[in-house]
Design an enzyme around this catalytic site. Structure first.
Site, PDB file in Angstrom:
ATOM      1  N   LYS A 163       0.844  -1.195   0.000  1.00 14.87           N
ATOM      2  CA  LYS A 163       0.000   0.000   0.000  1.00 14.87           C
ATOM      3  C   LYS A 163       0.874   1.238   0.000  1.00 14.87           C
ATOM      4  O   LYS A 163       1.300   1.730   1.044  1.00 14.87           O
ATOM      5  CB  LYS A 163      -0.933  -0.006   1.217  1.00 14.87           C
ATOM      6  CG  LYS A 163      -2.120   0.937   1.038  1.00 14.87           C
ATOM      7  CD  LYS A 163      -2.992   0.490  -0.117  1.00 14.87           C
ATOM      8  CE  LYS A 163      -3.994   1.537  -0.515  1.00 14.87           C
ATOM      9  NZ  LYS A 163      -4.709   1.193  -1.730  1.00 14.87           N
ATOM     10  N   SER A 218      -8.399   0.048  -5.420  1.00 12.60           N
ATOM     11  CA  SER A 218      -8.689   0.474  -4.049  1.00 12.60           C
ATOM     12  C   SER A 218     -10.190   0.682  -3.885  1.00 12.60           C
ATOM     13  O   SER A 218     -10.963  -0.242  -4.056  1.00 12.60           O
ATOM     14  CB  SER A 218      -7.885   1.729  -3.690  1.00 12.60           C
ATOM     15  OG  SER A 218      -6.513   1.435  -3.617  1.00 12.60           O
TER      16      SER A 218
END
Length: 626
Positions: free
Chosen positions: A207, A412
């Protein structure tokens, strides 16, 4: 007590001022009335109609970025900015409009050829260009020729040019194919110099959305993940172009040494290099190109070939207003483009409430039997994503199948809103995945000390002052940080659970392909994150099939302009078309400096849009390619 009488001088100037005010008001009212009359004439008058010669070329002079949905632009601000020579926002071209225009031209006997002028084409993802390319191929099937001409072909421009029967380059022109890259701006040292503290809370090995604020370079994990999907996109690009141009994949120059050797063999002449390496078919001056087209479609009274521009032909073939047939059953399309934010947002940004409202309209419309959610988003607010996801679940419970159709990016939060759909369709080149959660906060306690400022006081609990933003000035203590990390971990678990439930996967299986890792659509299908690879039209056809529809219309459900906004759009649009809006031109800026300033501006605008009520985000910053 009697009022004191004004002096003669004061009365004299008062009378002059009254006459001036009356005169000014009268003149302004007359100007306004004349302006409205002129605008009304432009809107409602017959005006000059677009004429197409019996043999003509469709001149696709594209200007702007290819998009799924045009962002909302205030019509008055835009027209005034343009008139005063201000820097325009990048214009946008709807892919659906462009495809419709090309498909109509394919059936128009007057249109005998197409000319691709791609010098003004900006950003365009592979999936969008493939959709346009498919329409160009359809145009060619009727025996009509396509010509591309330009002085400089950048990578996106050349991809579309490769569909042409003939690519011509100006004598001093060039073709530059550089490959794909991801190069975000990093702000760690700058923030430290400003005494700004950065607090990061995240889950996911890959991430990397917060890295620009915590590092001065890209991490090894981010580089590993990014190069995988960038290589996949570049391979797709090369295979597509090489197949149409008829040369081998190794014809692409991927090193400076290789490029130097070929350019040196062409004596430093970039146009000769392009010709010798089969990137173009001919080198022509503008006059030579005009003459070659005159031989195909004839000559007009301006001493050039017969042609009709993209904008003019669009006015002929695209309806000014979309009318809904109340008798037919529908497959509804809702476009979700841009960053996902909490609340409502205009077109070009995905508001959790406003996008949910569009889906709710589809749910309560008895004529709508299925829905396609077209996604082009790198994510954003986790809370807003869940609001949209809940509405998709309600659509399914109402018996209306939902197909998530992924465009350039659905990562996402973009994947979050896709997961609840009955099926997920993606392009092979879609950037998706990036299943992860993060929280990002900046505090100013060190900057406050440097400036000699302080915030202090008392409260009935340790939590007092939280909503007033006290932590912004005093920093975060360890219990606050622990609480935030706990919320982030919970958010990640909810993300994995939601995906697993909707994709019939275990949480462990989802976690293996999550961790914030980015995939292409083709890769995601292998992992079970995507059901089918196909186009937007394929997704619409599948939605109709699932709803049992044979005859149906496609209805785009979008935010409606207010009456005032629609009036000004019509008014200024017509005036601009008539050439009644003055333009004083714009000064040219250095391109590299402008790109740098735009990148910084976009990054800070992005940060300003982070408005999740819980401060929890699912966003993919590295999904932007250059």
């Amino acid at each position: 007590m009697a009022e004191k009488k004004k002096g003669i001088i004061r009365r004299f100037f008062g009378a002059i001022w009254a006459v001036y005010k009356g005169f000014r008001s009268t003149v302004l009212n007359i100007i306004f009335i004349l302006f409205v009359i002129l605008i009304g004439s432009a809107i409602f008058g017959g005006g000059d109609k677009v004429k197409v010669a019996k043999t003509s070329a469709l001149y696709l002079n594209l200007r702007g970025d290819l998009v799924e949905e045009k962002r909302f632009v205030d019509p008055i601000a835009a027209i005034m900015n343009q008139s005063l020579g201000g820097q325009e926002e990048t214009p946008e071209i709807l892919v659906s409009d462009l495809v419709a225009v090309i498909n109509h031209a394919a059936k128009d006997n007057r249109i005998q050829a197409m000319v691709l002028d791609l010098s003004g084409l900006g950003r365009a993802s592979l999936d969008k260009m493939l959709a346009v390319g498919s329409a160009i191929e359809n145009f060619k099937q009727g025996g009509k020729k396509v010509f591309a001409y330009g002085a400089f072909f950048a990578q996106n421009q050349y991809f579309l040019a490769s569909y042409a029967d003939q690519i011509s380059l100006e004598p001093m022109g060039a073709v530059i194919l550089e490959g794909y890259g991801s190069y975000p701006m990093f702000y760690k040292s700058a923030l430290e110099k400003l005494k700004v503290s950065t607090h990061v809370f995240r889950v996911g090995t890959y991430k990397s959305a917060v890295e620009p604020y915590t590092r001065d370079d890209m991490s090894a994990e981010a580089k590993e993940a990014n190069i995988a999907w960038l290589n996949a996109l570049w391979q797709e690009y090369k295979e597509q172009v090489a197949g149409r141009r008829g040369f081998a994949l190794d014809n692409f120059d991927e090193t400076f040494a290789g490029l130097y050797a070929k350019v040196a063999a062409a004596e430093g002449d970039l146009s000769k290099y392009a010709l010798e390496n089969k990137l173009v078919d001919s080198i022509q001056t503008r006059e030579e190109f005009r003459r070659s087209l005159i031989a195909v479609v004839g000559k007009n009274d301006k001493n050039t070939y017969n042609h009709v521009t993209f904008d003019d032909y669009s006015k002929l073939v695209l309806p000014a207003k979309q009318f809904d047939n109340p008798m037919t059953e529908k497959v509804a399309v809702v476009v979700a483009r841009g960053m996902i934010i909490d609340g409502t947002a205009k077109a070009g940004t995905i508001g959790g409430d406003s996008t949910a409202a569009l889906l709710r309209r589809a749910r309560h419309d008895d004529k709508v039997k299925a829905v396609v959610l077209r996604i082009d988003s790198g994510g954003g607010s986790a809370f807003a994503s869940e609001v949209i996801g809940q509405e998709i679940t309600l659509l399914r419970e109402a018996g209306k199948p939902v197909i998530a159709s992924m465009g350039a990016v659905a990562a996402s939060g973009g994947y979050w809103i896709a997961a609840p759909a009955n099926e997920i369709w993606a392009a092979p080149t879609t950037i998706t995945g990036s299943i992860g959660i993060f929280g990002l906060m900046h505090t100013l306690e060190n900057a406050m000390q440097t400036l000699g400022l302080n915030v202090d006081g008392v409260g009935t609990t340790e939590l007092a002052g939280l909503s007033a933003g006290v932590p912004l000035f005093k920093g975060l203590n360890d219990p606050m940080k622990d609480l935030m990390q706990l919320l982030i971990e919970r958010g990640y678990t909810e993300f994995l659970t939601m995906v697993g439930k909707n994709r019939n996967m275990s949480v462990e299986a989802v976690d293996k392909v999550a961790q914030g890792r980015v995939w292409t659509g083709r890769m995601a299908q292998e992992f079970g994150l995507v059901d089918k690879l196909g186009t937007f039209d394929d997704a619409i056809a599948r939605a109709a099939e699932m709803a049992g529809l044979d005859n149906y219309d496609v209805k785009v459900i979008q935010q409606e302009l207010s009456p005032a906004e629609q009036f000004f759009v019509d008014m200024f649009g017509a005036a601009q078309a008539k050439g009644w809006v003055p333009s004083f031109g714009q000064s040219m800026q250095n391109r590299a400096l402008r790109q740098l300033s735009q990148q910084v501006q976009q990054d800070f605008l992005l940060m300003n849009q982070f408005n999740d009520p819980n401060g929890i985000y699912s966003y993919c910053l590295s999904c932007q390619i250059h």
